[in-house]
Design an enzyme around this catalytic site. Structure first.
Site, PDB file in Angstrom:
ATOM      1  N   TYR A 148       0.861  -1.296   0.134  1.00  0.00           N
ATOM      2  CA  TYR A 148       0.055  -0.116   0.095  1.00  0.00           C
ATOM      3  C   TYR A 148       0.927   1.178   0.013  1.00  0.00           C
ATOM      4  CZ  TYR A 148      -3.616  -3.263   1.382  1.00  0.00           C
ATOM      5  OH  TYR A 148      -4.390  -4.429   1.302  1.00  0.00           O
TER       6      TYR A 148
ATOM      7  N   HIS B 153      -0.138 -11.759   1.220  1.00  0.00           N
ATOM      8  CA  HIS B 153      -0.718 -11.277   0.774  1.00  0.00           C
ATOM      9  C   HIS B 153      -1.219 -11.590  -0.902  1.00  0.00           C
ATOM     10  CE1 HIS B 153      -1.703  -6.412  -0.059  1.00  0.00           C
ATOM     11  NE2 HIS B 153      -2.610  -7.021  -0.269  1.00  0.00           N
TER      12      HIS B 153
HETATM   13  P1  NAD Z   1     -13.232  -0.003   0.915  1.00  0.00           P
HETATM   14  O1  NAD Z   1     -14.417  -0.787   0.282  1.00  0.00           O
HETATM   15  O2  NAD Z   1     -13.290   0.260   2.161  1.00  0.00           O
HETATM   16  O3  NAD Z   1     -13.348   1.459   0.140  1.00  0.00           O
HETATM   17  C1  NAD Z   1     -12.365   2.489   0.295  1.00  0.00           C
HETATM   18  C2  NAD Z   1     -12.909   3.715  -0.405  1.00  0.00           C
HETATM   19  O4  NAD Z   1     -13.999   4.401   0.177  1.00  0.00           O
HETATM   20  C3  NAD Z   1     -11.490   4.816  -0.148  1.00  0.00           C
HETATM   21  O5  NAD Z   1     -11.689   5.599  -1.315  1.00  0.00           O
HETATM   22  C4  NAD Z   1     -12.222   5.411   0.838  1.00  0.00           C
HETATM   23  O6  NAD Z   1     -11.517   6.984   0.996  1.00  0.00           O
HETATM   24  C5  NAD Z   1     -13.839   5.709   0.583  1.00  0.00           C
HETATM   25  N1  NAD Z   1     -14.616   5.876   1.875  1.00  0.00           N
HETATM   26  C6  NAD Z   1     -14.624   5.313   3.091  1.00  0.00           C
HETATM   27  N2  NAD Z   1     -15.454   5.650   3.916  1.00  0.00           N
HETATM   28  C7  NAD Z   1     -16.279   6.267   3.178  1.00  0.00           C
HETATM   29  C8  NAD Z   1     -17.426   7.022   3.390  1.00  0.00           C
HETATM   30  N3  NAD Z   1     -18.015   7.052   4.539  1.00  0.00           N
HETATM   31  N4  NAD Z   1     -18.204   7.769   2.519  1.00  0.00           N
HETATM   32  C9  NAD Z   1     -17.701   7.715   1.318  1.00  0.00           C
HETATM   33  N5  NAD Z   1     -16.060   7.205   0.951  1.00  0.00           N
HETATM   34  C10 NAD Z   1     -15.750   6.340   1.989  1.00  0.00           C
HETATM   35  O7  NAD Z   1     -11.957  -0.346   0.061  1.00  0.00           O
HETATM   36  P2  NAD Z   1     -10.563  -0.725   0.525  1.00  0.00           P
HETATM   37  O8  NAD Z   1      -9.856   0.433   1.134  1.00  0.00           O
HETATM   38  O9  NAD Z   1      -9.592  -1.439  -0.379  1.00  0.00           O
HETATM   39  O10 NAD Z   1     -10.708  -1.739   1.640  1.00  0.00           O
HETATM   40  C11 NAD Z   1     -10.461  -1.582   3.040  1.00  0.00           C
HETATM   41  C12 NAD Z   1      -9.162  -2.068   3.615  1.00  0.00           C
HETATM   42  O11 NAD Z   1      -9.382  -3.524   3.542  1.00  0.00           O
HETATM   43  C13 NAD Z   1      -7.941  -1.568   2.933  1.00  0.00           C
HETATM   44  O12 NAD Z   1      -7.442  -0.435   3.215  1.00  0.00           O
HETATM   45  C14 NAD Z   1      -7.064  -2.914   3.173  1.00  0.00           C
HETATM   46  O13 NAD Z   1      -6.637  -2.704   4.512  1.00  0.00           O
HETATM   47  C15 NAD Z   1      -7.963  -4.047   3.222  1.00  0.00           C
HETATM   48  N6  NAD Z   1      -7.975  -4.845   2.254  1.00  0.00           N
HETATM   49  C16 NAD Z   1      -7.164  -5.726   2.012  1.00  0.00           C
HETATM   50  C17 NAD Z   1      -7.170  -6.585   0.760  1.00  0.00           C
HETATM   51  C18 NAD Z   1      -6.191  -7.727   0.441  1.00  0.00           C
HETATM   52  O14 NAD Z   1      -5.668  -8.034   1.354  1.00  0.00           O
HETATM   53  N7  NAD Z   1      -6.035  -8.321  -0.749  1.00  0.00           N
HETATM   54  C19 NAD Z   1      -7.797  -6.202  -0.507  1.00  0.00           C
HETATM   55  C20 NAD Z   1      -8.842  -5.100  -0.095  1.00  0.00           C
HETATM   56  C21 NAD Z   1      -8.930  -4.453   1.054  1.00  0.00           C
END
Ligand code: NAD
Length: 308
Positions: free
Chosen positions: A56, A118
Site C-alpha cells: 500500500y 498477501h
Molecule cells: P473500501 O471498500 O473500504 O473503500 C475505500 C474507499 O472508500 C476509499 O476511497 C475511501 O476513501 C472511501 N470511503 C471510506 N469511507 C467512506 C465514506 N463513509 N463515504 C465515502 N467514501 C468513503 O476498500 P479498501 O480500502 O480497499 O478496503 C478496506 C481495507 O481492507 C483496505 O484499506 C485494506 O486494509 C484491506 N484490504 C485488503 C485486501 C487484501 O488483503 N488483498 C484487499 C482489499 C482491502
C-alpha cells in the site's frame, strides 16, 4: 464501541476496522496530517484493528509515524507480505521473513498482531504457498514476530483451500460481503467455522464502487457493474444519503462477521462511518438500492492465476 470475538484467536475486535490502504495513497493523493488525524480519532472512538501492507505505497511509513507515542499499544495491528507491486509477488520464506522485518522497522514495533500472505492467488505455485509459505508464517509466529497468521485472496476458492491446508488463524477476504456480493457467507464461512479460522472481511464499499463519488480509475469491475453502482449512487444522492453509509450499515447488520475493514483517509469519512454505526438502516432505501444492484449481484472479476 462494541467488540466481537475474532474466531478462536481470543482477540476482541471492533465491528469496523481501519483499512490503511488509502493512507498510503492507493486511492489518490493523501493529506497525511488529515489521514493521521482520522486514524487517531478512530482509535479514540473505539476502532481497534488497523490493517496495512508493504504493497500500500506509503501506508506503513505513514502508520509508523502515526503510531508513535503509545498509539501502537492501543490497537491490533495487521500487515502482510508477498505482494510487492501490482504484478510482482514473492511468497518465498526468505522474502516473507525479510518483508516482515522491514514492516516492523517501518511500523516502529517489535511485533505485529496479524501477519498475512498477501493475495496468494497470484502465486506461480500455490502448492508451495500451502507448504513453504505456511511453514514460515508459523515459524514467525513461534519467534514472536507476529501473534497470528493468515492469508488473503480475492477468489474464495483459493481461500477455502488455504483454510483447509494451512492451519491459519485468520483469512482476509475482500469484496465478497457487501451490498454487491454476499458469497462469503455460503462459500467461505462454513469452511472457516469447521477449521476454527477467523474471517477478516474487507472492502464494504467494494473498493469505492459503493460510494456517491464512485470508484478509482483502476477499479477492476466490469462496465455494467460500475453503471449499476452509479445508478444506486444517483438514487442515494437524490434522497440526500451517502451510498457508503447504507453499504457500511448493511455489513454491520451481519452478526456472523466479527469485523470489516473499511478504507479511511479523512476525518470526514471516519465520521460518516461512525454515523453508520450509530444510526439505523433505512430499509426502504436499502430495498430500492438492492433492486438496482440485483442484475450484477455476486459478479466477480478475474484475479490471479488460480481461477476462482
Ligand atoms: P473500501 O471498500 O473500504 O473503500 C475505500 C474507499 O472508500 C476509499 O476511497 C475511501 O476513501 C472511501 N470511503 C471510506 N469511507 C467512506 C465514506 N463513509 N463515504 C465515502 N467514501 C468513503 O476498500 P479498501 O480500502 O480497499 O478496503 C478496506 C481495507 O481492507 C483496505 O484499506 C485494506 O486494509 C484491506 N484490504 C485488503 C485486501 C487484501 O488483503 N488483498 C484487499 C482489499 C482491502
Amino acid at each position: 464501541m462494541e467488540q466481537r470475538e475474532l474466531g478462536k484467536t481470543g482477540l476482541k475486535v471492533s465491528p469496523l476496522g481501519f483499512g490503511a490502504a488509502p493512507l498510503g495513497g492507493m486511492y489518490g493523493e493523501l493529506d497525511e496530517a488529515r489521514g493521521i488525524e482520522a486514524l487517531h480519532r478512530a482509535i479514540e472512538r473505539g476502532f481497534n484493528l488497523v490493517d496495512t501492507s508493504p504493497y500500500y505505497m506509503k501506508s506503513e511509513e505513514v502508520l509508523g509515524r502515526a503510531l508513535r507515542g503509545g498509539w501502537r499499544d492501543k490497537i491490533i495491528l495487521s500487515t502482510k507480505g508477498g505482494r510487492i507491486a501490482k504484478d510482482v509477488f514473492d511468497f518465498s520464506p526468505i522474502h516473507m521473513t525479510r518483508s516482515l522485518e522491514n514492516s516492523l522497522r517501518l511500523l516502529g514495533t517489535d511485533h505485529v498482531d496479524i501477519f498475512i500472505a498477501h493475495d496468494i492467488e497470484f502465486a506461480d505455485d500455490l502448492e508451495r504457498v500451502f507448504t513453504e509459505t505456511a511453514d514460515v508464517l508459523h515459524q514467525l509466529k513461534t519467534q514472536g514476530k507476529c501473534r497470528f497468521v493468515g492469508m488473503s485472496s480475492y477468489p474464495l476458492g483459493v481461500l477455502v483451500r488455504a483454510v483447509e491446508r494451512c492451519g491459519l488463524d485468520v483469512v482476509l477476504s475482500y469484496c465478497h460481503y457487501s451490498l454487491l456480493d454476499t458469497t462469503l457467507m455460503s462459500r467461505l464461512l462454513p469452511v472457516t467455522q469447521r477449521h476454527d479460522t477467523a474471517i477478516i472481511n474487507a472492502s464494504p464499499l467494494a473498493m469505492g464502487l459503493l460510494t456517491n463519488a464512485g470508484p478509482p480509475a483502476w477499479h477492476p469491475a466490469d462496465a455494467e457493474t460500475k453503471a449499476a453502482c452509479r445508478a444506486a449512487a444517483d438514487l442515494c444522492r437524490q434522497r440526500g444519503v451517502e451510498l457508503a453509509l447504507l453499504a457500511v450499515q448493511f455489513v454491520l447488520s451481519q452478526p456472523e462477521l466479527a469485523t470489516t475493514l473499511v478504507g479511511i483517509s479523512t476525518p470526514e469519512e471516519l465520521e460518516s462511518n461512525l454515523r453508520a454505526m450509530e444510526t439505523t438502516l433505512n430499509f426502504t432505501l436499502l430495498t430500492q438500492v438492492e433492486r438496482i444492484l440485483t442484475p450484477v449481484k455476486n459478479r466477480t472479476w478475474p484475479s490471479g492465476k488460480q481461477g476462482d
